[in-house]
Design a protein around this motif. Structure first.
Motif, PDB file in Angstrom:
ATOM      1  N   PHE A   1     -29.116 -65.172  -1.497  1.00 21.33           N
ATOM      2  CA  PHE A   1     -27.490 -65.123  -1.240  1.00 21.33           C
ATOM      3  C   PHE A   1     -27.049 -63.682  -0.585  1.00 21.33           C
ATOM      4  O   PHE A   1     -26.375 -63.168   0.170  1.00 21.33           O
ATOM      5  CB  PHE A   1     -26.558 -65.119  -2.287  1.00 21.33           C
ATOM      6  CG  PHE A   1     -24.976 -65.329  -2.163  1.00 21.33           C
ATOM      7  CD1 PHE A   1     -24.325 -66.274  -1.303  1.00 21.33           C
ATOM      8  CD2 PHE A   1     -24.533 -64.300  -2.566  1.00 21.33           C
ATOM      9  CE1 PHE A   1     -23.010 -66.176  -1.089  1.00 21.33           C
ATOM     10  CE2 PHE A   1     -22.987 -64.047  -2.328  1.00 21.33           C
ATOM     11  CZ  PHE A   1     -22.494 -65.119  -1.436  1.00 21.33           C
ATOM     12  N   ALA A   2     -27.626 -62.553  -1.652  1.00 19.19           N
ATOM     13  CA  ALA A   2     -27.309 -61.117  -1.168  1.00 19.19           C
ATOM     14  C   ALA A   2     -28.180 -60.824   0.277  1.00 19.19           C
ATOM     15  O   ALA A   2     -27.464 -60.200   0.855  1.00 19.19           O
ATOM     16  CB  ALA A   2     -28.019 -60.140  -2.231  1.00 19.19           C
TER      17      ALA A   2
ATOM     18  N   ARG B   1     -28.781 -63.012   2.720  1.00 22.92           N
ATOM     19  CA  ARG B   1     -28.110 -63.616   3.860  1.00 22.92           C
ATOM     20  C   ARG B   1     -26.610 -63.289   4.248  1.00 22.92           C
ATOM     21  O   ARG B   1     -26.102 -63.391   5.360  1.00 22.92           O
ATOM     22  CB  ARG B   1     -28.284 -65.127   3.935  1.00 22.92           C
ATOM     23  CG  ARG B   1     -27.395 -65.695   2.497  1.00 22.92           C
ATOM     24  CD  ARG B   1     -27.641 -66.903   1.738  1.00 22.92           C
ATOM     25  NE  ARG B   1     -27.923 -67.996   2.910  1.00 22.92           N
ATOM     26  CZ  ARG B   1     -28.050 -69.109   2.518  1.00 22.92           C
ATOM     27  NH1 ARG B   1     -28.259 -69.424   1.269  1.00 22.92           N
ATOM     28  NH2 ARG B   1     -28.438 -70.031   3.324  1.00 22.92           N
ATOM     29  N   GLN B   2     -25.961 -62.305   3.224  1.00 21.84           N
ATOM     30  CA  GLN B   2     -24.635 -62.085   3.257  1.00 21.84           C
ATOM     31  C   GLN B   2     -24.570 -61.007   4.457  1.00 21.84           C
ATOM     32  O   GLN B   2     -23.640 -61.144   5.362  1.00 21.84           O
ATOM     33  CB  GLN B   2     -24.500 -61.158   1.964  1.00 21.84           C
ATOM     34  CG  GLN B   2     -22.960 -60.855   2.124  1.00 21.84           C
ATOM     35  CD  GLN B   2     -21.961 -62.104   1.876  1.00 21.84           C
ATOM     36  OE1 GLN B   2     -22.435 -62.985   0.928  1.00 21.84           O
ATOM     37  NE2 GLN B   2     -20.826 -62.422   2.669  1.00 21.84           N
TER      38      GLN B   2
ATOM     39  N   THR C   1     -22.990 -72.510   0.689  1.00 19.20           N
ATOM     40  CA  THR C   1     -23.325 -70.990   0.660  1.00 19.20           C
ATOM     41  C   THR C   1     -23.337 -70.439   1.951  1.00 19.20           C
ATOM     42  O   THR C   1     -22.618 -69.272   1.780  1.00 19.20           O
ATOM     43  CB  THR C   1     -24.925 -70.903   0.283  1.00 19.20           C
ATOM     44  OG1 THR C   1     -25.068 -71.637  -1.212  1.00 19.20           O
ATOM     45  CG2 THR C   1     -25.187 -69.648   0.002  1.00 19.20           C
ATOM     46  N   ASP C   2     -23.570 -70.934   3.028  1.00 16.09           N
ATOM     47  CA  ASP C   2     -23.469 -70.416   4.314  1.00 16.09           C
ATOM     48  C   ASP C   2     -22.120 -70.097   4.738  1.00 16.09           C
ATOM     49  O   ASP C   2     -21.524 -68.775   5.198  1.00 16.09           O
ATOM     50  CB  ASP C   2     -24.144 -71.211   5.499  1.00 16.09           C
ATOM     51  CG  ASP C   2     -25.483 -71.156   5.291  1.00 16.09           C
ATOM     52  OD1 ASP C   2     -26.199 -70.349   5.128  1.00 16.09           O
ATOM     53  OD2 ASP C   2     -26.386 -72.258   6.076  1.00 16.09           O
TER      54      ASP C   2
ATOM     55  N   THR D   1     -20.571 -67.413   2.696  1.00 13.76           N
ATOM     56  CA  THR D   1     -21.241 -66.017   3.416  1.00 13.76           C
ATOM     57  C   THR D   1     -20.400 -65.705   4.591  1.00 13.76           C
ATOM     58  O   THR D   1     -19.924 -64.394   4.759  1.00 13.76           O
ATOM     59  CB  THR D   1     -22.587 -66.201   3.849  1.00 13.76           C
ATOM     60  OG1 THR D   1     -23.424 -66.381   2.691  1.00 13.76           O
ATOM     61  CG2 THR D   1     -22.980 -64.956   4.874  1.00 13.76           C
TER      62      THR D   1
ATOM     63  N   ILE E   1     -16.765 -64.241   2.871  1.00 14.60           N
ATOM     64  CA  ILE E   1     -16.877 -62.942   2.361  1.00 14.60           C
ATOM     65  C   ILE E   1     -17.498 -61.922   3.112  1.00 14.60           C
ATOM     66  O   ILE E   1     -17.006 -60.791   3.108  1.00 14.60           O
ATOM     67  CB  ILE E   1     -18.200 -62.957   0.992  1.00 14.60           C
ATOM     68  CG1 ILE E   1     -17.473 -64.054  -0.084  1.00 14.60           C
ATOM     69  CG2 ILE E   1     -18.230 -61.536   0.384  1.00 14.60           C
ATOM     70  CD1 ILE E   1     -18.408 -63.956  -1.367  1.00 14.60           C
ATOM     71  N   GLY E   2     -18.376 -62.221   4.099  1.00 18.61           N
ATOM     72  CA  GLY E   2     -19.013 -61.130   4.925  1.00 18.61           C
ATOM     73  C   GLY E   2     -18.012 -60.343   5.849  1.00 18.61           C
ATOM     74  O   GLY E   2     -17.790 -59.123   5.804  1.00 18.61           O
TER      75      GLY E   2
ATOM     76  N   GLU F   1     -23.991 -53.310   6.176  1.00 20.34           N
ATOM     77  CA  GLU F   1     -24.943 -54.553   6.552  1.00 20.34           C
ATOM     78  C   GLU F   1     -26.515 -54.279   6.506  1.00 20.34           C
ATOM     79  O   GLU F   1     -27.265 -55.023   6.014  1.00 20.34           O
ATOM     80  CB  GLU F   1     -24.590 -55.057   7.970  1.00 20.34           C
ATOM     81  CG  GLU F   1     -25.173 -56.342   8.310  1.00 20.34           C
ATOM     82  CD  GLU F   1     -26.518 -55.841   9.016  1.00 20.34           C
ATOM     83  OE1 GLU F   1     -27.386 -57.268   9.042  1.00 20.34           O
ATOM     84  OE2 GLU F   1     -26.986 -54.823   9.359  1.00 20.34           O
TER      85      GLU F   1
ATOM     86  N   LEU G   1     -27.670 -53.774   2.703  1.00 21.24           N
ATOM     87  CA  LEU G   1     -27.643 -54.995   2.018  1.00 21.24           C
ATOM     88  C   LEU G   1     -29.002 -55.931   2.534  1.00 21.24           C
ATOM     89  O   LEU G   1     -29.617 -56.529   1.742  1.00 21.24           O
ATOM     90  CB  LEU G   1     -26.313 -55.958   2.164  1.00 21.24           C
ATOM     91  CG  LEU G   1     -25.354 -55.533   1.174  1.00 21.24           C
ATOM     92  CD1 LEU G   1     -23.996 -56.101   1.810  1.00 21.24           C
ATOM     93  CD2 LEU G   1     -25.619 -55.917  -0.211  1.00 21.24           C
TER      94      LEU G   1
END
Length: 452
Positions: free
Chosen positions: A35-36, A38-39, A179-180, A183, A186-187, A207, A210
């Motif tokens: 998750f971290a 792909r953020q 989850t996508d 992302t 949040i992103g 970016e 991360l």
């Protein structure tokens, strides 16, 4: 045969949910770092636009560089997935995140130095090409843990023929879609806050950081990576590109349509909010659109579907095209928000079903590559839609920009309807308009969740 299979399948397997999915051994070891990692995928485009808008004063130039990044990612992502299938995820991910961090740093430095456009575009190519394909890699890990006959507690097939497709695979596809979308909620907010509140380059720097830290942590989780020995066990099957599978080509075109919705909605909603003198309305409208996607994703994973994936794909795409056809005629924020919510509700089933079909269409030796073709198609469709919708908005207004998602989804729907026979899973034949399993592959046990 179908009745015999149904009698041996316990009800809990058909109603597999998120709680059971997250109890999969080793799942959390790749979910959290994944998750971290792909953020940043959702931070890159907006970070580039905000930085270059500050340094060049032009949204057009900023959008052009961002579009080059998206196209580069779409073209190179499948090659990254192909290498990951052949050599392992860590072998591709580690040098990839290092290259991406360096390329993003170069692009940042050039932008702050007010470099010419050709230099910015040149730096944008490796920045996009090196974006780590963590989402497809996570999906490949789910497929390795649950697919190819992997059976959970109490699953059928321990004493009989291999059941093949784990009932949790559809739940995993839904979980990844949620989850996508999370992302993409949040992103952009994180990137915008950093770029406007800290420094114009802060979003792109975050970016890259991360990507580097999350990617290395994800690559370190080798125990859950798809094993190369298992992927190469069948020596009769020569390694081939996932794109050689006709169904993957059809789904790639379908996902171009999804990308056109994402890109077209971003530009059209921004232009709509500006036309109404309420720039802040853009975030609200896009948030409603994203919320619909997330809600539908959660629901898709909780439903025990009794219709085939192919039929679900056709239905969701037809509904999405119909809704996009009404967007251009809306002139008030409230009905536009309602239509945006409905559009989001249709996107998640299309994405989830597409990824589910890939798991059935493509052998294990090419799954990561196949997933990256779909992800790359979304990025390519988004980049093309951002450019087209921007031109339409500049020349004809926000309403005209909404025609871009309509055209994209209509063309994709036409392709899927015309070539629907090619997206039937392996071992499934089409007879008089109905999908049914072939005897030689014992696919009745593969499709117990899809057959009444």
């Amino acid at each position: 045969m179908a009745s015999a299979v149904s009698s041996t399948t316990p009800p809990p397997a058909q109603r597999a949910g998120y709680r059971q999915l997250l109890r999969t051994p080793g799942a959390w070891t790749f979910l959290l770092p994944g998750f971290a990692a792909r953020q940043p995928f959702a931070m890159l485009t907006i970070s580039i636009v905000l930085l270059l808008r500050h340094t060049t004063g032009s949204y057009g130039l900023a959008g052009a560089v961002a579009a080059v990044t998206g196209v580069s990612m779409a073209l190179f992502a499948p090659q990254s997935g192909k290498l990951a299938d052949r050599h392992g995820q860590s072998a591709v991910l580690v040098p990839g995140v290092l290259l991406h961090a360096a390329a993003a740093a170069l692009l940042t430095a050039l932008a702050l130095a007010h470099a010419p456009l050709w230099a910015l575009i040149a730096a944008a190519v490796p920045t996009g090409a090196s974006v780590p394909q963590v989402g497809p890699m996570v999906r490949a890990r789910w497929a390795a843990a649950l697919g190819d006959g992997a059976l959970g507690d109490g699953a059928p097939g321990r004493s009989g023929p291999r059941s093949g497709r784990h009932p949790l695979l559809a739940t995993a596809a839904a979980f990844e879609s949620v989850t996508d979308e999370l992302t993409f909620v949040i992103g952009p907010v994180l990137a915008t806050g950093l770029s406007t509140g800290v420094h114009p380059a802060a979003g792109l720097i975050a970016e890259a950081a991360l990507t580097l830290v999350g990617g290395l942590l994800f690559a370190a989780q080798r125990r859950t990576a798809p094993p190369l020995s298992a992927a190469r066990a069948d020596t009769r099957e020569k390694p081939a590109s996932a794109l050689s599978v006709p169904g993957v080509r059809v789904l790639a075109v379908a996902f171009l349509g999804v990308g056109s919705v994402f890109g077209g909605m971003q530009v059209a909603l921004t232009a709509f909010a500006q036309e109404h003198g309420q720039p802040a309305l853009n975030g609200v409208l896009y948030g409603v659109f994203a919320a619909g996607n997330m809600l539908a994703g959660v629901a898709c994973g909780a439903v025990a579907w009794r219709t085939s994936p192919r039929r679900r794909l056709l239905t969701s795409y037809a509904a999405l095209t119909l809704i996009c056809g009404a967007l251009w005629a809306v002139s008030a924020p409230l009905p536009l928000g309602g239509l945006g919510l409905l559009a989001g509700l249709c996107i998640a089933p299309a994405l989830i079903t597409g990824y589910t079909l890939v798991e059935a269409l493509v052998p294990a030796t090419s799954r990561t590559e196949a997933f990256t073709w779909l992800t790359g198609s979304v990025a390519l469709g988004q980049a093309a839609a951002v450019t087209a919708a921007g031109q339409m908005a500049d020349g004809f207004g926000a309403s005209a920009a909404f025609t871009v998602p309509l055209v994209g989804t209509a063309l994709a729907l036409l392709t899927v309807v015309s070539l629907r026979a090619r997206i039937a899973p392996r071992g499934v034949s089409t007879v008089i308009g109905h999908e049914r399993p072939t005897a030689e592959t014992h696919s009745a046990s593969l499709r117990t969740a899809d057959t009444p």
